[in-house]
Motif scaffolding. Structure first.
Motif, PDB file in Angstrom:
ATOM      1  N   ALA A   1       0.844  -1.196   0.000  1.00 56.95           N
ATOM      2  CA  ALA A   1       0.000   0.000   0.000  1.00 56.95           C
ATOM      3  C   ALA A   1       0.878   1.244   0.000  1.00 56.95           C
ATOM      4  CB  ALA A   1      -0.917  -0.008   1.225  1.00 56.95           C
ATOM      5  N   VAL A   2       0.355   2.319  -0.571  1.00 52.24           N
ATOM      6  CA  VAL A   2       1.159   3.531  -0.745  1.00 52.24           C
ATOM      7  C   VAL A   2       1.709   4.035   0.580  1.00 52.24           C
ATOM      8  CG1 VAL A   2      -0.882   5.023  -0.614  1.00 52.24           C
ATOM      9  CG2 VAL A   2       1.166   5.819  -1.812  1.00 52.24           C
ATOM     10  N   TRP A   3       0.981   3.823   1.674  1.00 52.58           N
ATOM     11  CA  TRP A   3       1.446   4.314   2.979  1.00 52.58           C
ATOM     12  C   TRP A   3       2.526   3.413   3.588  1.00 52.58           C
ATOM     13  CZ3 TRP A   3      -3.712   3.072   2.006  1.00 52.58           C
ATOM     14  CH2 TRP A   3      -4.137   1.827   2.440  1.00 52.58           C
ATOM     15  N   ASP A   4       2.712   2.211   3.034  1.00 52.03           N
ATOM     16  CA  ASP A   4       3.728   1.296   3.561  1.00 52.03           C
ATOM     17  C   ASP A   4       4.999   1.254   2.718  1.00 52.03           C
ATOM     18  OD1 ASP A   4       2.419   0.408   5.841  1.00 52.03           O
ATOM     19  OD2 ASP A   4       1.293  -1.130   4.750  1.00 52.03           O
ATOM     20  N   ARG A   5       5.061   2.021   1.641  1.00 53.62           N
ATOM     21  CA  ARG A   5       6.223   1.980   0.760  1.00 53.62           C
ATOM     22  C   ARG A   5       7.348   2.848   1.307  1.00 53.62           C
ATOM     23  NH1 ARG A   5       2.671   2.898  -4.770  1.00 53.62           N
ATOM     24  NH2 ARG A   5       1.388   1.004  -4.507  1.00 53.62           N
ATOM     25  N   PRO A   6       8.596   2.479   1.001  1.00 51.21           N
ATOM     26  CA  PRO A   6       9.727   3.318   1.425  1.00 51.21           C
ATOM     27  C   PRO A   6       9.878   4.522   0.499  1.00 51.21           C
ATOM     28  CG  PRO A   6      10.511   1.388   0.230  1.00 51.21           C
ATOM     29  CD  PRO A   6       9.023   1.214   0.362  1.00 51.21           C
ATOM     30  N   TYR A   7      10.267   5.652   1.072  1.00 47.56           N
ATOM     31  CA  TYR A   7      10.483   6.877   0.304  1.00 47.56           C
ATOM     32  C   TYR A   7      11.805   7.504   0.724  1.00 47.56           C
ATOM     33  CZ  TYR A   7       5.558   6.363  -0.877  1.00 47.56           C
ATOM     34  OH  TYR A   7       4.359   5.873  -1.311  1.00 47.56           O
ATOM     35  N   ALA A   8      12.394   8.233  -0.206  1.00 50.05           N
ATOM     36  CA  ALA A   8      13.724   8.817   0.050  1.00 50.05           C
ATOM     37  C   ALA A   8      13.658   9.883   1.132  1.00 50.05           C
ATOM     38  CB  ALA A   8      14.290   9.393  -1.243  1.00 50.05           C
ATOM     39  N   THR A   9      12.585  10.671   1.141  1.00 51.57           N
ATOM     40  CA  THR A   9      12.458  11.772   2.105  1.00 51.57           C
ATOM     41  C   THR A   9      11.007  11.886   2.565  1.00 51.57           C
ATOM     42  OG1 THR A   9      11.945  13.429   0.407  1.00 51.57           O
ATOM     43  CG2 THR A   9      14.301  13.052   0.921  1.00 51.57           C
ATOM     44  N   PRO A  10      10.764  12.548   3.694  1.00 49.46           N
ATOM     45  CA  PRO A  10       9.376  12.791   4.121  1.00 49.46           C
ATOM     46  C   PRO A  10       8.565  13.580   3.095  1.00 49.46           C
ATOM     47  CG  PRO A  10      10.883  13.154   5.947  1.00 49.46           C
ATOM     48  CD  PRO A  10      11.730  12.960   4.731  1.00 49.46           C
ATOM     49  N   ASP A  11       9.238  14.540   2.426  1.00 55.18           N
ATOM     50  CA  ASP A  11       8.511  15.311   1.409  1.00 55.18           C
ATOM     51  C   ASP A  11       8.096  14.429   0.244  1.00 55.18           C
ATOM     52  OD1 ASP A  11       8.578  17.667   2.787  1.00 55.18           O
ATOM     53  OD2 ASP A  11      10.378  18.435   1.804  1.00 55.18           O
ATOM     54  N   ALA A  12       8.970  13.502  -0.140  1.00 54.20           N
ATOM     55  CA  ALA A  12       8.619  12.590  -1.237  1.00 54.20           C
ATOM     56  C   ALA A  12       7.424  11.722  -0.847  1.00 54.20           C
ATOM     57  CB  ALA A  12       9.822  11.721  -1.594  1.00 54.20           C
ATOM     58  N   ARG A  13       7.400  11.290   0.386  1.00 61.26           N
ATOM     59  CA  ARG A  13       6.266  10.492   0.854  1.00 61.26           C
ATOM     60  C   ARG A  13       4.987  11.324   0.849  1.00 61.26           C
ATOM     61  NH1 ARG A  13       3.510   8.851   5.591  1.00 61.26           N
ATOM     62  NH2 ARG A  13       3.053   6.595   5.573  1.00 61.26           N
ATOM     63  N   ARG A  14       5.110  12.565   1.285  1.00 57.51           N
ATOM     64  CA  ARG A  14       3.939  13.437   1.325  1.00 57.51           C
ATOM     65  C   ARG A  14       3.373  13.661  -0.078  1.00 57.51           C
ATOM     66  NH1 ARG A  14       5.895  17.840   4.450  1.00 57.51           N
ATOM     67  NH2 ARG A  14       5.603  16.460   6.233  1.00 57.51           N
TER      68      ARG A  14
ATOM     69  N   VAL B   1      -4.309  -2.513  12.147  1.00 60.05           N
ATOM     70  CA  VAL B   1      -4.805  -1.451  11.277  1.00 60.05           C
ATOM     71  C   VAL B   1      -3.632  -0.648  10.740  1.00 60.05           C
ATOM     72  CG1 VAL B   1      -6.123   0.702  11.190  1.00 60.05           C
ATOM     73  CG2 VAL B   1      -7.028  -1.252  12.442  1.00 60.05           C
ATOM     74  N   ARG B   2      -3.618  -0.435   9.425  1.00 60.41           N
ATOM     75  CA  ARG B   2      -2.636   0.441   8.787  1.00 60.41           C
ATOM     76  C   ARG B   2      -3.365   1.263   7.741  1.00 60.41           C
ATOM     77  NH1 ARG B   2       1.523   2.744   9.393  1.00 60.41           N
ATOM     78  NH2 ARG B   2       2.583   2.284   7.430  1.00 60.41           N
ATOM     79  N   GLY B   3      -3.081   2.544   7.686  1.00 57.23           N
ATOM     80  CA  GLY B   3      -3.713   3.369   6.680  1.00 57.23           C
ATOM     81  C   GLY B   3      -3.338   4.818   6.834  1.00 57.23           C
ATOM     82  N   VAL B   4      -4.132   5.670   6.239  1.00 54.80           N
ATOM     83  CA  VAL B   4      -3.839   7.101   6.262  1.00 54.80           C
ATOM     84  C   VAL B   4      -5.155   7.872   6.206  1.00 54.80           C
ATOM     85  CG1 VAL B   4      -3.617   7.207   3.745  1.00 54.80           C
ATOM     86  CG2 VAL B   4      -2.461   8.926   5.146  1.00 54.80           C
ATOM     87  N   ALA B   5      -5.166   9.025   6.884  1.00 58.54           N
ATOM     88  CA  ALA B   5      -6.309   9.945   6.818  1.00 58.54           C
ATOM     89  C   ALA B   5      -5.871  11.179   6.062  1.00 58.54           C
ATOM     90  CB  ALA B   5      -6.784  10.315   8.221  1.00 58.54           C
ATOM     91  N   TYR B   6      -6.656  11.581   5.083  1.00 53.64           N
ATOM     92  CA  TYR B   6      -6.347  12.757   4.273  1.00 53.64           C
ATOM     93  C   TYR B   6      -7.205  13.932   4.737  1.00 53.64           C
ATOM     94  CZ  TYR B   6      -3.913   9.533   1.147  1.00 53.64           C
ATOM     95  OH  TYR B   6      -3.057   8.600   0.628  1.00 53.64           O
ATOM     96  N   VAL B   7      -6.552  15.057   4.999  1.00 48.29           N
ATOM     97  CA  VAL B   7      -7.247  16.251   5.482  1.00 48.29           C
ATOM     98  C   VAL B   7      -7.874  16.976   4.304  1.00 48.29           C
ATOM     99  CG1 VAL B   7      -6.998  18.430   6.718  1.00 48.29           C
ATOM    100  CG2 VAL B   7      -5.619  16.452   7.397  1.00 48.29           C
ATOM    101  N   LEU B   8      -9.173  17.236   4.408  1.00 46.53           N
ATOM    102  CA  LEU B   8      -9.891  17.924   3.341  1.00 46.53           C
ATOM    103  C   LEU B   8      -9.309  19.316   3.115  1.00 46.53           C
ATOM    104  CD1 LEU B   8     -13.521  16.949   4.373  1.00 46.53           C
ATOM    105  CD2 LEU B   8     -12.254  16.059   2.429  1.00 46.53           C
ATOM    106  N   PRO B   9      -9.222  19.771   1.866  1.00 50.43           N
ATOM    107  CA  PRO B   9      -8.610  21.082   1.597  1.00 50.43           C
ATOM    108  C   PRO B   9      -9.540  22.250   1.881  1.00 50.43           C
ATOM    109  CG  PRO B   9      -9.295  20.051  -0.456  1.00 50.43           C
ATOM    110  CD  PRO B   9      -9.559  19.045   0.629  1.00 50.43           C
ATOM    111  N   GLU B  10     -10.821  21.985   2.105  1.00 50.09           N
ATOM    112  CA  GLU B  10     -11.783  23.050   2.370  1.00 50.09           C
ATOM    113  C   GLU B  10     -12.594  22.707   3.613  1.00 50.09           C
ATOM    114  OE1 GLU B  10     -14.082  23.323  -1.154  1.00 50.09           O
ATOM    115  OE2 GLU B  10     -12.509  24.312  -2.326  1.00 50.09           O
ATOM    116  N   SER B  11     -13.104  23.735   4.263  1.00 52.14           N
ATOM    117  CA  SER B  11     -13.893  23.510   5.470  1.00 52.14           C
ATOM    118  C   SER B  11     -15.198  22.804   5.110  1.00 52.14           C
ATOM    119  CB  SER B  11     -14.196  24.839   6.167  1.00 52.14           C
ATOM    120  OG  SER B  11     -14.923  25.698   5.308  1.00 52.14           O
ATOM    121  N   THR B  12     -15.723  22.067   6.057  1.00 50.88           N
ATOM    122  CA  THR B  12     -16.964  21.332   5.842  1.00 50.88           C
ATOM    123  C   THR B  12     -17.808  21.394   7.098  1.00 50.88           C
ATOM    124  OG1 THR B  12     -17.882  19.203   5.135  1.00 50.88           O
ATOM    125  CG2 THR B  12     -16.015  19.123   6.624  1.00 50.88           C
TER     126      THR B  12
END
Length: 633
Positions: A238-251, A279-290
């Motif tokens: 899963a995309v959240w479990d893959r290795p990345y070179a930097t935190p920014d690259a993961r983001r 449990v493994r996963g990720v929560a994405y923050v909405l870009p606009e208020s709701t």
């Protein structure tokens, strides 16, 4: 041999009573599944994938060195799935494929109990659910547990009948199973290759085995054993479990995943890692208020298989500002296998996921204030919702959470530093009327008319001892305004008496003060008890005799509202000097109406009548005065 689905044995019974078997109408069952259990026929692809995954998992348990694969294909009203899994014997085909309620995951007899614990196959519907789109199901299978057993063909139709026959060994040289579906009339759209491939990716992208898809025409054109035309369905890890070179690259990778999955570019992402709960996963923050009432649909995979993309009970209610996607092996599905069963396990996971989001907020406050500020500019309501039940978090967020105050928009931390005694209004309208006057006279007022703000202010003294928080009332404001000199107020005794008499019917007192800004001639002040009494009186005026009597009996001794006249205002001073009591009274009624409108208070019938009377009275006075002047000229 031909049988009717399902063939069930009769239990022994006393001689005086004969035992009978339940009979199941397959077409009726399919109608039940299609219209009442499953939200869409699309679930048949999930059933095919799930059976194949179970089979290859059991094959691995039986023979750890076995090469396992799953291939899905579609075309011309047909769907085929092949696996190199555990396979079935003729007896197992009879027992498992055609019996409603019997699941191969429930015991050790058939060797599949290791595939899952309490997972999707538990209800024993299995392959028969594919009849929601299929007219005919053909299964060709060979057992890996019994190498001497011949391959078996199980052929079933949607009228509830099936046949089982043994095939020559060369018909299926290796263990495994191939399932062929033939679409029923009207369901061909569900077998279109592009749709089947998309459904397979949707359901199976995180499954633990390599799964490929190809169109049947391409499969026939490909040499035996070739997979050149096959396209991968699974995409692991899963995309959240893959290795990345930097935190920014993961983001950046997570942002791209969110855009592809949910259709928006996230403001931020939050890891949801609960190893104890599986449990493994990720929560994405909405870009606009709701809205706080919004319940986002979260995406949940159960051991890699998509369970639902509309889970609304996964996160606490206050976490309405995120969309989550996760994989778990501990949560239970509902009977339709399209949502989560709300039990104690889910409640514990929900609480733990909420704690993870809370920890993320605390970490931002401690180390990344710029990211926190950007988040709060959009989603402060969500944090306020959480903080009203969490004094510790409120303490962390005090420097960041914005409030509307009489000193402007600022954090509670800043406002509390300037005002040890904090007043608040419960409505936006009341605040907007009071704020200019309060600011001019050093009174610290916060607008608590927005969602959650009153709750947070009630909690504030526990976080910052020594700060006093009280609801603003008419008396507190009046006491802060400058009194008028005794001799000046004495000179206006007759005018004030006239004003009080004219507003007596409105249950409103009249007082004289001097305050800023000068441009405000009059201020209408009341408190919650006064407003409640006004609402009761208004309802009583328009009620029938029965309800009028009931409402009249509820009349309370609430404090009266106040019309505060501003002695600094030139118009008020001119009105106070009018010698005609009737005209002065009409002018006071006009000031009362203007103050009500400025406060945006709902007008009762009596208030509307007063405004009309005052308006007409002033018009009559103005026209009479003009006519008199013309005559004199």
């Amino acid at each position: 041999m031909t049988s009717t689905i399902p063939p069930t044995g009769a239990a022994d019974t006393p001689s005086e009573a004969a035992a009978n078997s339940f009979q199941v109408d397959l077409r009726g069952l399919v109608d039940l599944l299609s219209h009442h259990l499953y939200s869409s026929p699309r679930v048949y692809v999930r059933e095919l994938l799930q059976n194949a995954v179970d089979a290859v998992t059991a094959r691995r348990a039986h023979d750890p060195d076995a090469v396992v694969r799953i291939r899905l294909s579609a075309g011309a009203g047909r769907v085929t799935i092949e696996d190199t899994g555990i396979g079935l014997t003729a007896a197992e085909a009879h027992s498992l494929l055609a019996t409603i309620g019997r699941s191969s995951k429930r015991g050790g007899e058939h060797g599949l109990e290791t595939t899952r614990q309490e997972f999707l196959g538990q209800f024993g519907i299995g392959l028969l659910a594919c009849f929601v789109v299929a007219r005919q199901i053909r299964v060709v299978t060979r057992s890996a547990r019994d190498p001497q057993a011949a391959p078996v063909e199980w052929l079933a139709t949607d009228d509830g009948s099936y046949t089982v026959r043994e095939l020559p060994h060369e018909a299926l040289p290796e263990p495994g199973t191939t399932v062929h579906l033939e679409a029923r009339p009207g369901a061909e759209e569900w077998t279109v290759p592009a749709k089947v491939e998309q459904l397979a990716r949707d359901y199976g992208s995180l499954l633990p085995y390599d799964i490929t898809f190809e169109e049947e025409e391409a499969a026939r054109a490909t040499a035996p054993g070739s997979v050149g035309a096959a396209r991968p369905i699974t995409d692991r890890p899963a995309v959240w479990d893959r290795p990345y070179a930097t935190p920014d690259a993961r983001r950046v990778a997570l942002a791209g995943h969110c855009t592809a999955l949910f259709g928006f570019s996230p403001l931020d992402s939050i890891d949801l890692d609960l190893p104890v709960a599986g449990v493994r996963g990720v929560a994405y923050v909405l870009p606009e208020s709701t809205s706080p009432a919004h319940r986002a649909g979260h995406r949940v995979h159960l051991k890699g298989m998509l369970l639902t993309d509309r889970a609304d009970n996964l996160l606490p209610d206050w976490a309405f500002f995120v969309r989550a996607v996760l994989d778990t092996d501990t949560l239970r599905p509902t009977a339709s296998r399209e949502n989560l069963y709300d039990d104690e396990t889910l409640a514990a996971v929900r609480e733990a996921l909420g704690a993870r989001i809370r920890t993320w907020l605390a970490e931002l406050a401690a180390s990344e204030p710029d990211r926190l500020a950007a988040f709060l500019r959009v989603h402060h309501l969500g944090v306020k919702s959480l903080a009203r039940h969490d004094a510790e978090l409120l303490g962390l967020m005090l420097p960041w959470l914005p409030f509307e105050t009489s000193d402007g928009s600022m954090s509670l931390e800043e406002f509390a530093a300037a005002h040890r005694e904090i007043h608040f209004t419960r409505t936006v309208e009341e605040f907007r009327q009071i704020a200019p006057i309060a600011a001019a006279h050093g009174l610290g007022v916060i607008n608590a008319g927005y969602t959650y703000d009153a709750d947070l202010l009630a909690l504030l003294p526990t976080v910052r001892p020594g700060i006093k928080v009280t609801e603003l009332d008419a008396g507190a404001v009046t006491d802060r305004l400058d009194p008028v000199a005794a001799e000046a107020e004495l000179a206006l005794t007759a005018f004030l008496s006239t004003a009080r008499i004219r507003l007596e019917a409105q249950s409103c007192d009249v007082v004289l003060r001097a305050f800023q800004p000068v441009s405000v001639p009059a201020l209408f002040l009341d408190d919650r008890r006064t407003r409640q009494e006004r609402d009761r009186a208004s309802a009583q005026e328009s009620a029938d005799s029965l309800w009028s009597g009931i409402l009249g009996s509820l009349r309370g001794a609430a404090p009266r509202a106040r019309l505060v006249l501003n002695h600094n205002n030139p118009l008020v001073r001119r009105i106070a000097s009018i010698p005609d009591p009737a005209l002065a009274g009409t002018a006071v009624e006009s000031l009362y109406g203007q103050a009500l409108l400025m406060a945006q208070r709902p007008l009762r019938p009596a208030d509307s009548s007063l405004l009309n009377r005052a308006f007409l009275g002033l018009l009559e006075w103005a026209t009479h005065s003009t006519g008199t002047e013309g005559t004199q000229k």
